[in-house]
Design a protein around this motif. Structure first.
Motif, PDB file in Angstrom:
ATOM      1  N   LEU A   1     -77.633  63.628  -0.135  1.00 13.96           N
ATOM      2  CA  LEU A   1     -77.638  64.359  -1.387  1.00 13.96           C
ATOM      3  C   LEU A   1     -76.840  63.592  -2.597  1.00 13.96           C
ATOM      4  CD1 LEU A   1     -78.143  67.851  -0.410  1.00 13.96           C
ATOM      5  CD2 LEU A   1     -79.869  66.662  -1.615  1.00 13.96           C
ATOM      6  N   ARG A   2     -75.556  63.291  -2.037  1.00 20.58           N
ATOM      7  CA  ARG A   2     -74.793  62.427  -2.997  1.00 20.58           C
ATOM      8  C   ARG A   2     -75.407  60.932  -3.314  1.00 20.58           C
ATOM      9  NH1 ARG A   2     -71.006  65.686  -0.518  1.00 20.58           N
ATOM     10  NH2 ARG A   2     -70.632  64.337   1.204  1.00 20.58           N
ATOM     11  N   GLU A   3     -75.878  60.351  -2.221  1.00 22.60           N
ATOM     12  CA  GLU A   3     -76.392  59.101  -2.608  1.00 22.60           C
ATOM     13  C   GLU A   3     -77.558  59.445  -3.656  1.00 22.60           C
ATOM     14  OE1 GLU A   3     -77.153  57.521   1.153  1.00 22.60           O
ATOM     15  OE2 GLU A   3     -74.905  57.223   1.501  1.00 22.60           O
TER      16      GLU A   3
ATOM     17  N   SER B 167     -71.598  73.199  -8.148  1.00 23.64           N
ATOM     18  CA  SER B 167     -70.896  74.466  -8.255  1.00 23.64           C
ATOM     19  C   SER B 167     -70.933  74.794  -6.697  1.00 23.64           C
ATOM     20  CB  SER B 167     -72.206  75.291  -9.144  1.00 23.64           C
ATOM     21  OG  SER B 167     -73.306  75.535  -8.354  1.00 23.64           O
ATOM     22  N   GLY B 168     -71.195  74.219  -5.811  1.00 25.88           N
ATOM     23  CA  GLY B 168     -71.036  74.734  -4.402  1.00 25.88           C
ATOM     24  C   GLY B 168     -71.926  75.429  -3.760  1.00 25.88           C
ATOM     25  N   GLN B 169     -73.377  75.402  -4.394  1.00 29.67           N
ATOM     26  CA  GLN B 169     -74.174  76.479  -3.857  1.00 29.67           C
ATOM     27  C   GLN B 169     -75.155  75.403  -3.065  1.00 29.67           C
ATOM     28  OE1 GLN B 169     -74.308  79.832  -4.543  1.00 29.67           O
ATOM     29  NE2 GLN B 169     -72.341  79.153  -5.578  1.00 29.67           N
ATOM     30  N   LEU B 170     -76.037  76.251  -2.518  1.00 27.62           N
ATOM     31  CA  LEU B 170     -77.005  75.270  -1.372  1.00 27.62           C
ATOM     32  C   LEU B 170     -78.226  74.671  -2.075  1.00 27.62           C
ATOM     33  CD1 LEU B 170     -76.841  77.368   1.773  1.00 27.62           C
ATOM     34  CD2 LEU B 170     -75.505  75.400   1.069  1.00 27.62           C
ATOM     35  N   VAL B 171     -78.374  73.598  -1.998  1.00 26.54           N
ATOM     36  CA  VAL B 171     -79.835  72.991  -2.479  1.00 26.54           C
ATOM     37  C   VAL B 171     -81.096  73.613  -1.688  1.00 26.54           C
ATOM     38  CG1 VAL B 171     -81.038  70.731  -2.569  1.00 26.54           C
ATOM     39  CG2 VAL B 171     -78.432  70.947  -3.146  1.00 26.54           C
TER      40      VAL B 171
ATOM     41  N   ASP C 187     -74.554  66.283  10.586  1.00 25.54           N
ATOM     42  CA  ASP C 187     -73.540  67.111   9.898  1.00 25.54           C
ATOM     43  C   ASP C 187     -73.811  67.707   8.569  1.00 25.54           C
ATOM     44  OD1 ASP C 187     -71.110  66.796   8.187  1.00 25.54           O
ATOM     45  OD2 ASP C 187     -71.117  64.561   8.212  1.00 25.54           O
ATOM     46  N   GLY C 188     -73.645  68.922   8.639  1.00 27.78           N
ATOM     47  CA  GLY C 188     -74.066  69.498   7.232  1.00 27.78           C
ATOM     48  C   GLY C 188     -75.422  70.208   7.282  1.00 27.78           C
ATOM     49  N   TYR C 189     -76.305  69.970   8.500  1.00 25.58           N
ATOM     50  CA  TYR C 189     -77.379  70.570   8.705  1.00 25.58           C
ATOM     51  C   TYR C 189     -77.677  71.062   9.973  1.00 25.58           C
ATOM     52  CZ  TYR C 189     -82.465  71.270   7.741  1.00 25.58           C
ATOM     53  OH  TYR C 189     -83.855  71.743   7.811  1.00 25.58           O
TER      54      TYR C 189
ATOM     55  N   ALA D 178     -82.837  79.936   8.420  1.00 28.74           N
ATOM     56  CA  ALA D 178     -84.420  79.324   8.026  1.00 28.74           C
ATOM     57  C   ALA D 178     -84.038  77.797   8.248  1.00 28.74           C
ATOM     58  CB  ALA D 178     -84.452  79.548   6.437  1.00 28.74           C
ATOM     59  N   GLN D 179     -83.090  77.237   8.124  1.00 29.48           N
ATOM     60  CA  GLN D 179     -83.000  75.697   8.323  1.00 29.48           C
ATOM     61  C   GLN D 179     -82.966  75.385   9.652  1.00 29.48           C
ATOM     62  OE1 GLN D 179     -79.730  73.850   5.932  1.00 29.48           O
ATOM     63  NE2 GLN D 179     -80.543  74.433   3.960  1.00 29.48           N
ATOM     64  N   ALA D 180     -82.090  76.247  10.431  1.00 32.08           N
ATOM     65  CA  ALA D 180     -82.094  76.190  11.728  1.00 32.08           C
ATOM     66  C   ALA D 180     -83.748  76.109  12.568  1.00 32.08           C
ATOM     67  CB  ALA D 180     -81.268  77.331  12.373  1.00 32.08           C
TER      68      ALA D 180
ATOM     69  N   GLN E 224     -61.885  62.406  -6.946  1.00 32.44           N
ATOM     70  CA  GLN E 224     -61.862  63.911  -6.318  1.00 32.44           C
ATOM     71  C   GLN E 224     -63.389  64.648  -6.216  1.00 32.44           C
ATOM     72  OE1 GLN E 224     -59.523  67.152  -7.651  1.00 32.44           O
ATOM     73  NE2 GLN E 224     -59.217  68.046  -5.904  1.00 32.44           N
ATOM     74  N   ARG E 225     -64.064  64.827  -5.403  1.00 32.72           N
ATOM     75  CA  ARG E 225     -65.264  65.480  -5.415  1.00 32.72           C
ATOM     76  C   ARG E 225     -65.200  66.606  -6.440  1.00 32.72           C
ATOM     77  NH1 ARG E 225     -67.683  65.813   0.493  1.00 32.72           N
ATOM     78  NH2 ARG E 225     -68.916  67.888  -0.464  1.00 32.72           N
ATOM     79  N   GLU E 226     -66.202  66.665  -7.398  1.00 33.71           N
ATOM     80  CA  GLU E 226     -66.277  67.897  -8.264  1.00 33.71           C
ATOM     81  C   GLU E 226     -66.307  69.217  -7.418  1.00 33.71           C
ATOM     82  OE1 GLU E 226     -66.582  68.993 -11.899  1.00 33.71           O
ATOM     83  OE2 GLU E 226     -66.520  67.026 -11.463  1.00 33.71           O
TER      84      GLU E 226
ATOM     85  N   ASP F   5     -65.632  79.092  -3.748  1.00 32.07           N
ATOM     86  CA  ASP F   5     -67.104  79.586  -3.823  1.00 32.07           C
ATOM     87  C   ASP F   5     -67.817  78.894  -2.696  1.00 32.07           C
ATOM     88  OD1 ASP F   5     -66.808  80.815  -6.083  1.00 32.07           O
ATOM     89  OD2 ASP F   5     -67.392  79.078  -7.100  1.00 32.07           O
ATOM     90  N   ARG F   6     -67.395  77.764  -2.020  1.00 26.97           N
ATOM     91  CA  ARG F   6     -68.255  76.973  -0.880  1.00 26.97           C
ATOM     92  C   ARG F   6     -67.676  77.931   0.226  1.00 26.97           C
ATOM     93  NH1 ARG F   6     -66.105  71.180  -1.183  1.00 26.97           N
ATOM     94  NH2 ARG F   6     -67.517  70.829   0.463  1.00 26.97           N
ATOM     95  N   LEU F   7     -66.631  78.458   0.335  1.00 29.95           N
ATOM     96  CA  LEU F   7     -66.332  78.904   1.778  1.00 29.95           C
ATOM     97  C   LEU F   7     -67.039  80.259   1.688  1.00 29.95           C
ATOM     98  CD1 LEU F   7     -62.345  78.355   1.776  1.00 29.95           C
ATOM     99  CD2 LEU F   7     -64.379  77.485   3.301  1.00 29.95           C
TER     100      LEU F   7
HETATM  101  P1  AMP Z   1     -71.133  68.749   2.136  1.00 28.77           P
HETATM  102  O1  AMP Z   1     -70.815  67.148   1.976  1.00 28.77           O
HETATM  103  O2  AMP Z   1     -71.995  68.782   3.427  1.00 28.77           O
HETATM  104  O3  AMP Z   1     -70.126  69.749   2.051  1.00 28.77           O
HETATM  105  O4  AMP Z   1     -72.123  69.204   1.114  1.00 28.77           O
HETATM  106  C1  AMP Z   1     -72.155  69.071  -0.218  1.00 28.77           C
HETATM  107  C2  AMP Z   1     -73.009  69.905  -0.756  1.00 28.77           C
HETATM  108  O5  AMP Z   1     -74.581  69.261  -0.894  1.00 28.77           O
HETATM  109  C3  AMP Z   1     -73.121  71.394  -0.520  1.00 28.77           C
HETATM  110  O6  AMP Z   1     -72.063  71.904  -1.105  1.00 28.77           O
HETATM  111  C4  AMP Z   1     -74.422  71.544  -1.024  1.00 28.77           C
HETATM  112  O7  AMP Z   1     -74.636  71.884  -2.394  1.00 28.77           O
HETATM  113  C5  AMP Z   1     -75.246  70.429  -0.723  1.00 28.77           C
HETATM  114  N1  AMP Z   1     -75.924  70.369   0.797  1.00 28.77           N
HETATM  115  C6  AMP Z   1     -75.497  69.610   1.892  1.00 28.77           C
HETATM  116  N2  AMP Z   1     -76.266  69.900   3.000  1.00 28.77           N
HETATM  117  C7  AMP Z   1     -76.868  71.009   2.734  1.00 28.77           C
HETATM  118  C8  AMP Z   1     -77.728  72.003   3.277  1.00 28.77           C
HETATM  119  N3  AMP Z   1     -78.141  71.777   4.835  1.00 28.77           N
HETATM  120  N4  AMP Z   1     -78.545  72.638   2.531  1.00 28.77           N
HETATM  121  C9  AMP Z   1     -78.315  72.883   1.393  1.00 28.77           C
HETATM  122  N5  AMP Z   1     -77.313  72.403   0.703  1.00 28.77           N
HETATM  123  C10 AMP Z   1     -76.798  71.231   1.293  1.00 28.77           C
END
Ligand code: AMP
Length: 215
Positions: free
Chosen positions: A35-37, A55-59, A84-86, A91-93, A160-162, A171-173
């Motif tokens: 996503l960052r890319e 803002s630390g929410q989920l896409v 890593d991160g999914y 629902a995603q699982a 530093q990442r936003e 918020d992310r926690l």
């Molecule tokens: P991370 O680097 O894994 O902490 O991800 C950074 C940000 O990308 C997260 O805070 C979300 O906004 C988004 N993100 C990464 N993976 C997911 C995912 N599986 N579902 C939803 N949003 C995600």
């Protein structure tokens, strides 16, 4: 071998996934990095995702499903992958199971759950510095860049990442606790979960991760 890293932000999923990837020769699939890319390349997905990520929410789940489906269909993932991160919610699982069974009846082999106390996470994330060039991570105290400013791997100036600012970290926690933590029971009930102590230095945690995967 299809492995999933589960754990709160700052647990060390990316660091440990990179080591496993090198050891087993299967790709690390980090949805955060993907996503960052996309944000950096200003693609349609990236433009949509940027403010949500900051803002630390989920896409949204559909965007993630498409990213992961396409990535796992690439040839280098034929022998497996380290996610890593999914997934980050149930629902995603469920979607991941569908993606894998569509692709030659594959399935998740093991879920590595890195456990770290919340105060340790806040310290790790707020002192984390990231390389926008190669995605390497540093920590100002535990793993500092040698000149304090630039990436040791590629020389790019670290940022530093936003979403690593302390208020966003909290918020992310919260998002992790509400949306992602239920996956601990989800995978435990399926007999796939391995709990790993994620505290201590990177090499100590690696020894535990490596021993778990070799079991
Ligand atoms: P991370 O680097 O894994 O902490 O991800 C950074 C940000 O990308 C997260 O805070 C979300 O906004 C988004 N993100 C990464 N993976 C997911 C995912 N599986 N579902 C939803 N949003 C995600």
């Amino acid at each position: 071998m299809l492995l999933v890293f589960l754990g709160p932000p700052g647990a060390g999923k990316g660091t440990q996934a990179a080591r496993l990837s090198t050891k087993y020769g299967i790709p690390q699939v980090s949805t955060g990095d993907m996503l960052r890319e996309a944000v950096a390349a200003e693609t349609e997905v990236g433009l949509r995702a940027k403010s949500i990520m900051d803002s630390g929410q989920l896409v949204d789940d559909d965007t993630l499903a498409e990213l992961v489906r396409d990535r796992l269909a690439q040839a280098d993932a034929d022998g497996g992958a380290i996610l890593d991160g999914y997934p980050r919610n149930t629902a995603q699982a469920t979607t991941l199971d569908e993606i894998l069974s569509d692709a030659d009846s594959r399935r998740v082999d093991r879920v590595l759950f890195l456990e770290v106390a919340e105060d340790v996470l806040v310290d790790r994330l707020s002192k984390r510095r990231a390389c926008p060039g190669c995605n390497a991570n540093f920590h100002l105290r535990f793993n500092p860049p040698s000149d304090g400013v630039h990436c040791d791997r590629c020389g790019t100036e670290l940022i530093q990442r936003e979403d690593d600012r302390e208020a966003v970290v909290r918020d992310r926690l919260g998002v992790y606790r509400d949306s992602t933590e239920p996956l601990v029971d989800f995978y435990s009930e399926r007999g796939l979960l391995a709990r790993i102590d994620g505290e201590g230095d990177i090499d100590e945690v690696w020894d535990r991760v490596d021993a778990t995967v070799r079991q």
